[in-house]
Write a protein that holds these residues in place. Structure first.
Motif, mmCIF file in Angstrom:
data_model
loop_
_atom_site.group_PDB
_atom_site.id
_atom_site.type_symbol
_atom_site.label_atom_id
_atom_site.label_comp_id
_atom_site.label_asym_id
_atom_site.label_seq_id
_atom_site.Cartn_x
_atom_site.Cartn_y
_atom_site.Cartn_z
ATOM 1 N N ALA A 131 38.512 65.720 12.293
ATOM 2 C CA ALA A 131 39.736 65.849 11.507
ATOM 3 C C ALA A 131 39.457 65.698 10.018
ATOM 4 C CB ALA A 131 40.756 64.835 11.971
ATOM 5 N N ASN A 132 38.903 64.559 9.607
ATOM 6 C CA ASN A 132 38.686 64.419 8.168
ATOM 7 C C ASN A 132 37.243 64.347 7.713
ATOM 8 O OD1 ASN A 132 39.117 61.835 9.437
ATOM 9 N ND2 ASN A 132 41.231 61.992 8.700
ATOM 10 N N ASP A 133 36.557 63.256 8.038
ATOM 11 C CA ASP A 133 35.245 63.141 7.448
ATOM 12 C C ASP A 133 34.224 64.022 8.163
ATOM 13 O OD1 ASP A 133 33.180 62.499 5.888
ATOM 14 O OD2 ASP A 133 33.072 60.378 6.413
ATOM 15 N N VAL A 134 34.290 65.324 7.868
ATOM 16 C CA VAL A 134 33.455 66.261 8.603
ATOM 17 C C VAL A 134 31.978 66.137 8.263
ATOM 18 C CG1 VAL A 134 35.130 68.043 9.165
ATOM 19 C CG2 VAL A 134 34.084 68.014 6.899
ATOM 20 N N PHE A 135 31.677 65.581 7.095
ATOM 21 C CA PHE A 135 30.265 65.553 6.710
ATOM 22 C C PHE A 135 29.426 64.717 7.668
ATOM 23 C CE2 PHE A 135 26.417 64.422 4.478
ATOM 24 C CZ PHE A 135 25.993 65.674 4.080
ATOM 25 N N ILE A 136 30.033 63.703 8.268
ATOM 26 C CA ILE A 136 29.243 62.868 9.188
ATOM 27 C C ILE A 136 28.742 63.657 10.410
ATOM 28 C CG2 ILE A 136 30.143 60.610 8.448
ATOM 29 C CD1 ILE A 136 31.922 60.628 10.931
ATOM 30 N N LYS A 170 33.173 71.268 -0.616
ATOM 31 C CA LYS A 170 33.135 70.682 -1.952
ATOM 32 C C LYS A 170 32.143 69.529 -1.996
ATOM 33 C CE LYS A 170 37.697 71.715 -3.704
ATOM 34 N NZ LYS A 170 39.006 71.360 -3.213
ATOM 35 N N GLN A 171 31.383 69.443 -3.058
ATOM 36 C CA GLN A 171 30.468 68.322 -3.265
ATOM 37 C C GLN A 171 29.441 68.164 -2.161
ATOM 38 O OE1 GLN A 171 31.901 64.988 -5.364
ATOM 39 N NE2 GLN A 171 32.125 66.756 -6.694
#
Ligand SMILES: Nc1ncnc2c1ncn2[C@@H]1O[C@H](COP(=O)(O)OP(=O)(O)O)[C@@H](O)[C@H]1O
Ligand SMILES: [Mg+2]
Length: 364
Positions: A131-136, A170-171
């Motif tokens: 859902a949110n912290d996809v980078f993990i 992004k980033q």
């Protein structure tokens, strides 16, 4: 030019363009393969850049095949976002390593992906429902690759069209760098086409990937080798194969893609006996006619100053152009970024057919 066509027995066209080429469609690059091998046998990473269609993807496939270590290849042009990036990497791991081993490892991920096997062809589908912290998701997969490297052969991770990274999240560059820089048991290879952008990513001091690996620019294929490649193949069907090879290369300037494209069409013409007289001219004219609409549409999107530059380049007469140096420079830069112009020893047009279209149009 008169052609003596030898007897043909349903010979397959020996030229190929557009996709990755290997085996009998691939030529030379011995020096580059050696250098790539050397770099990847060390603990360093590699950055391979060139204009589009010079043969980066083909070369890295060939080199990694020779090296023979586990290779995980992802093309960022086909990746939509960060979790898709993670999914595609993980999918490749299931193919390369033992299924059970990866399945077991995935259990300790912070976000557990859904894994399904397509019953028809046994292909794996991986989806992260982040859902949110996809980078993990991406971080966990990359760290798994490092772990696999610690226990076995050092894997090679190839990220093709890496300049697309900026469209993926992004980033992400900064976060990605912080994960990759601690890895000791993986070699990373970054390929990129938008030359100026790749240089910005790897050569700008402020960029997170500044000097992350060895930068290797890939040139065109050397004349002599390409000549032999063409001559050997045309020799099977025509007598004047040497002259044919020479004239093809004079037109394409050894550009890998356009050389194979033109050779393919000439071969086809000879095979179909559809050309009379000068079959090289004929093939070129046919190709230009085929793309006439596209070239016209392209031409109309180009601003006036840039048109002047392209005309001068097509006449190999950039010096005669009466433009302030700064205008000329920014025009060339823009045209390079758009892929119309490449810089070898000097600036030149990327597409020899487009170049000829411009020349022909102005003769009218
Ligand atoms: N080593 C090579 N020998 C012969 N042709 C090549 C070679 N490398 C590239 N080509 C030609 O160039 C085309 C584009 O190659 P590709 O590897 O897709 O380039 P890139 O990844 O730089 O865009 C190939 O389809 C082929 O026609
Ligand atoms: Mg490529």
């Amino acid at each position: 030019m008169s052609t003596f066509v030898k007897k043909m027995k349903n010979m397959e066209n020996p030229f190929k363009f557009g996709t990755i080429v290997q085996e009998e469609f691939f030529t030379d690059r011995k020096e580059e393969i050696g250098k790539i091998q050397q770099i990847l046998e060390s603990k360093n990473h590699l950055i391979l850049i060139s204009p589009r269609r010079f043969g980066k993807s083909s070369l890295i496939h060939k080199a990694t095949k020779i090296i023979g270590r586990p290779t995980i290849y992802v093309d960022l042009q086909l990746v939509t976002d960060i979790d898709d990036f993670a999914s595609q990497l993980l999918k490749k791991l299931f193919v390369i390593y033992k299924w059970e081993r990866i399945k077991q490892a995935v259990k300790s991920f912070r976000i557990i992906p859904t894994i399904s096997i397509h019953p028809g062809n046994n292909t794996v589908e991986v989806t992260f429902n982040a859902a949110n912290d996809v980078f993990i998701c991406l971080e966990d997969v990359l760290n798994l690759i490092e772990k696999l490297g610690q226990k076995g052969e050092r894997p090679i991770v190839v990220i093709d069209e890496f300049q697309e990274i900026r469209n993926i999240g992004k980033q992400i560059e900064k976060k990605l760098r912080s994960v990759l820089q601690v890895h000791q048991s993986v070699n990373y290879v970054f390929l990129g086409s938008a030359e100026s952008m790749m240089r910005e990513i790897f050569e700008k001091k402020k960029s997170p990937f500044y000097h992350f690996g060895l930068l290797m620019p890939l040139p065109k294929i050397p004349y002599d080798d390409f000549f032999d490649f063409l001559n050997k193949r045309f020799r099977k069907i025509i007598k004047n194969s040497k002259e044919t090879a020479e004239r093809i290369l004079a037109f394409t300037g050894c550009h890998p893609y356009y050389t194979q494209q033109l050779a393919f069409h000439i071969w086809m013409g000879i095979e179909n006996k559809s050309f009379t007289g000068n079959y090289i001219e004929h093939a070129i004219t046919e190709m230009i006619m085929l793309h006439d609409n596209d070239y016209e549409r392209l031409w109309n999107t180009i601003r006036q100053t840039d048109k002047k530059i392209l005309i001068a380049l097509s006449q190999q007469n950039l010096r005669a152009l009466n433009l302030p140096a700064s205008t000329l420079y920014s025009g060339l830069k823009r045209l390079s970024e758009q892929g119309y112009v490449i810089k070898e020893t000097t600036f030149e047009m990327d597409d020899p057919f487009f170049k000829h279209w411009i020349i022909k149009r102005r003769e009218k």
